[in-house]
Write a protein that holds these residues in place. Structure first.
Motif, PDB file in Angstrom:
ATOM      1  N   LYS A 141       0.170  -5.626   9.955  1.00  0.00           N
ATOM      2  CA  LYS A 141       1.440  -6.298  10.239  1.00  0.00           C
ATOM      3  C   LYS A 141       2.183  -5.670  11.409  1.00  0.00           C
ATOM      4  O   LYS A 141       2.942  -6.337  12.096  1.00  0.00           O
ATOM      5  CB  LYS A 141       2.309  -6.328   8.972  1.00  0.00           C
ATOM      6  CG  LYS A 141       2.777  -4.980   8.489  1.00  0.00           C
ATOM      7  CD  LYS A 141       3.421  -5.083   7.108  1.00  0.00           C
ATOM      8  CE  LYS A 141       2.403  -5.023   5.998  1.00  0.00           C
ATOM      9  NZ  LYS A 141       2.883  -5.302   4.679  1.00  0.00           N
ATOM     10  N   ASP A 166      -1.875 -10.186   4.500  1.00  0.00           N
ATOM     11  CA  ASP A 166      -0.779  -9.594   3.737  1.00  0.00           C
ATOM     12  C   ASP A 166      -0.523 -10.548   2.564  1.00  0.00           C
ATOM     13  O   ASP A 166      -0.478 -11.769   2.747  1.00  0.00           O
ATOM     14  CB  ASP A 166       0.454  -9.502   4.664  1.00  0.00           C
ATOM     15  CG  ASP A 166       1.371  -8.367   4.288  1.00  0.00           C
ATOM     16  OD1 ASP A 166       1.199  -7.796   3.199  1.00  0.00           O
ATOM     17  OD2 ASP A 166       2.276  -8.058   5.096  1.00  0.00           O
ATOM     18  N   SER A 167      -0.379 -10.006   1.351  1.00  0.00           N
ATOM     19  CA  SER A 167      -0.421 -10.874   0.164  1.00  0.00           C
ATOM     20  C   SER A 167       0.649 -11.966   0.210  1.00  0.00           C
ATOM     21  O   SER A 167       0.382 -13.111  -0.188  1.00  0.00           O
ATOM     22  CB  SER A 167      -0.291 -10.041  -1.106  1.00  0.00           C
ATOM     23  OG  SER A 167       0.924  -9.331  -1.102  1.00  0.00           O
ATOM     24  N   GLU A 168       1.842 -11.633   0.705  1.00  0.00           N
ATOM     25  CA  GLU A 168       2.929 -12.621   0.761  1.00  0.00           C
ATOM     26  C   GLU A 168       2.571 -13.748   1.729  1.00  0.00           C
ATOM     27  O   GLU A 168       2.776 -14.930   1.434  1.00  0.00           O
ATOM     28  CB  GLU A 168       4.240 -11.965   1.217  1.00  0.00           C
ATOM     29  CG  GLU A 168       4.780 -10.895   0.270  1.00  0.00           C
ATOM     30  CD  GLU A 168       4.034  -9.576   0.349  1.00  0.00           C
ATOM     31  OE1 GLU A 168       3.123  -9.450   1.200  1.00  0.00           O
ATOM     32  OE2 GLU A 168       4.326  -8.675  -0.456  1.00  0.00           O
ATOM     33  N   ASN A 233       8.885  -2.273   4.500  1.00  0.00           N
ATOM     34  CA  ASN A 233       7.715  -3.162   4.414  1.00  0.00           C
ATOM     35  C   ASN A 233       8.151  -4.624   4.337  1.00  0.00           C
ATOM     36  O   ASN A 233       7.590  -5.485   5.012  1.00  0.00           O
ATOM     37  CB  ASN A 233       6.854  -2.787   3.205  1.00  0.00           C
ATOM     38  CG  ASN A 233       5.599  -3.628   3.126  1.00  0.00           C
ATOM     39  OD1 ASN A 233       4.880  -3.772   4.111  1.00  0.00           O
ATOM     40  ND2 ASN A 233       5.332  -4.219   1.962  1.00  0.00           N
ATOM     41  N   LYS A 234       9.173  -4.902   3.520  1.00  0.00           N
ATOM     42  CA  LYS A 234       9.606  -6.300   3.380  1.00  0.00           C
ATOM     43  C   LYS A 234      10.261  -6.787   4.671  1.00  0.00           C
ATOM     44  O   LYS A 234      10.132  -7.954   5.042  1.00  0.00           O
ATOM     45  CB  LYS A 234      10.553  -6.423   2.185  1.00  0.00           C
ATOM     46  CG  LYS A 234      10.468  -7.720   1.421  1.00  0.00           C
ATOM     47  CD  LYS A 234       9.061  -8.206   1.093  1.00  0.00           C
ATOM     48  CE  LYS A 234       8.228  -7.247   0.297  1.00  0.00           C
ATOM     49  NZ  LYS A 234       6.873  -7.780  -0.023  1.00  0.00           N
ATOM     50  N   GLU A 237       7.581  -7.570   6.993  1.00  0.00           N
ATOM     51  CA  GLU A 237       6.983  -8.842   6.552  1.00  0.00           C
ATOM     52  C   GLU A 237       7.853 -10.041   6.919  1.00  0.00           C
ATOM     53  O   GLU A 237       7.342 -11.141   7.150  1.00  0.00           O
ATOM     54  CB  GLU A 237       6.727  -8.798   5.045  1.00  0.00           C
ATOM     55  CG  GLU A 237       5.616  -7.829   4.698  1.00  0.00           C
ATOM     56  CD  GLU A 237       5.277  -7.754   3.231  1.00  0.00           C
ATOM     57  OE1 GLU A 237       4.318  -7.037   2.892  1.00  0.00           O
ATOM     58  OE2 GLU A 237       5.960  -8.405   2.414  1.00  0.00           O
TER      59      GLU A 237
END
Ligand code: NDP
Ligand code: MG
Length: 403
Positions: A141, A166-168, A233-234, A237
């Motif tokens: 990312k 990335d899982s999201e 991290n968020k 993302e």
């Protein structure tokens, strides 16, 4: 063709996939690399491994190259070249090294490339793969945060395919498969809240690396584990989603969901909301990208909602976790701000892991570096790498002044 979800409808008819499929894995010795190779082990005849890369772990890379009969093994650190060559003596695997070796590996023909190097260090080989028009499964990312516009432009120009890992983002990609990006009202990125979700600021102030990397749900590399604890991290993302799914920054939300079962959601304009669910196991989103546009079999645990019992949600506390807000402001500011943010965060996380700074210093250092200068939007990979180097130097200066 550039394949993010907004153009995924172009692929309603699954393409036939030649077997064996040729694949390269950048960052093969890491957490995502290991999960990818776990999936390859389930059906080895379906894949031909072209290139595997690592940075310093020559012995581990050699073992993987032997196991998967890789055509090329690349070690990023040139000082490890001899060790890798010695460990692969007697095999047909070619041994390359250094930044040029990574670029040469990206030049090799491969049907599918996993981009799982950690940090902006992975950017140059990803750009090379995109410019070559490859199908790139993107875990890294930080590359997209630093150079999102350039990466998307490169993919458009060359006809490359970009599959979010990335899982999201993989969840959003899946939720968009039956819809169109211009019919989306909002996107919700779910967040576990990390190991410090219920900690006070005073507790976080004295938190050490061992506590920060102990993620409650996911097993990951050290850098992303610290990012999860700060919740940067968020924020990273959020920037990643902004580039992959252009629905407007204000329409991308963050929701804390401690069980990590719902990996993200897409709300359409008719108020239907689609979610993707699964166990918190990176092999599931990786399998989605590895099999795409088909589905492959995995041995991951099935989702057992009766045992999980409850899915809960709470808002993000942006006082204890300023990271996502800093990221939102940086991408809104545009220009070189996201690249500065990423570089400063990488240096601060590394200093925290080395016990040179405290946990709360990470966000403070990122903010300080961002406040120092505001370069214009990078126009080339070299521009991004220049901004990255400058921001790293600034962050190091601040850290040294603290010592
Ligand atoms: P790891 O630290 O476990 O692995 C990183 C990999 O990159 C290793 O193969 C490492 O080699 C290699 N590497 C490290 N530094 C360099 C460098 N300077 N140049 C070239 N190669 C390098 O990371 P993760 O697998 O956890 O994460 C990889 C990426 O995927 C990150 O961007 C992360 O944010 C993203 N991601 C990870 C998830 C996860 O569950 N782990 C989930 C979602 C996204 P060596 O082993 O030799 O050091
Ligand atoms: Mg994620």
């Amino acid at each position: 063709m550039m394949t993010t979800t907004h153009t995924a409808l172009a692929h309603v008819a699954p393409a036939s996939i030649a077997a064996p499929r040729s694949i390269s894995i950048f960052g093969a010795t890491g957490s995502v690399g290991a999960s990818t190779l776990d999936l390859v082990r389930l059906d080895p005849g379906a894949y031909r491994v072209v290139a595997l890369t690592a940075q310093t772990q020559a012995t581990e890379l050699a073992a993987l190259a032997r196991e998967f009969s890789a055509e090329v093994a690349v070690i990023g650190d040139p000082a490890q070249h001899q060790a890798l060559a010695a460990a692969l003596a007697g095999t047909k695997t070619q041994v390359w090294s250094g930044p040029q070796g990574l670029l040469d590996a990206a030049d090799l023909d491969a049907d599918w490339t996993m981009a799982a190097i950690v940090g902006c260090a992975g950017l140059a080989p990803i750009m090379r793969s995109l410019l070559r028009g490859r199908c790139v499964a993107l875990a890294n990312k930080e590359a997209l945060v630093s150079a999102g516009a350039l990466m998307i432009e490169a993919a458009h120009t060359s006809g490359a395919t970009l599959l979010p890992v990335d899982s999201e983002h993989n969840a959003i990609f899946q939720c968009l498969a039956g819809g169109r990006i211009d019919e989306v009202e909002s996107i919700t990125l779910t967040a576990s809240g990390g190991p410090f979700r219920q900690w006070t600021l005073d507790q976080m102030r004295v938190a050490g690396p061992e506590q920060a990397v102990a993620h409650p749900n996911w097993s990951m590399g050290a850098k992303i584990s610290v990012d999860s604890a700060t919740m940067f991290n968020k924020g990273l993302e959020l920037i990643e989603a902004h580039h992959l799914f252009p629905v407007g920054l204000e329409n991308i939300r963050i929701l804390v969901h401690p069980q990590s079962v719902i990996h993200s959601m897409v709300e359409y304009r008719d108020r239907s909301t689609l979610a993707q669910l699964g166990a918190p196991d990176m092999r599931i989103p990786i399998a989605s990208a590895l099999g795409w546009p088909r589905r492959i079999v995995t041995n991951c645990a099935p989702l057992d909602l009766a045992t999980i019992g409850q899915l809960t949600f709470e808002p993000l506390d942006d006082v204890r976790f300023p990271g996502p807000g800093i990221c939102r402001a940086a991408i809104a500011a545009g220009g070189g701000a996201p690249a500065i943010l990423n570089a400063a965060n990488e240096i601060a996380v590394s200093a925290f892991l080395g016990k040179r700074i405290g946990f709360l210093d990470i966000a403070a250092i990122v903010s300080q570096v961002l406040a120092r200068y505001s370069p214009s939007a990078p126009q080339s990979l070299q521009d991004v790498l220049g901004i990255d180097a400058e921001a790293r130097a600034e962050a190091r200066c601040i850290i040294e002044a603290k010592d």
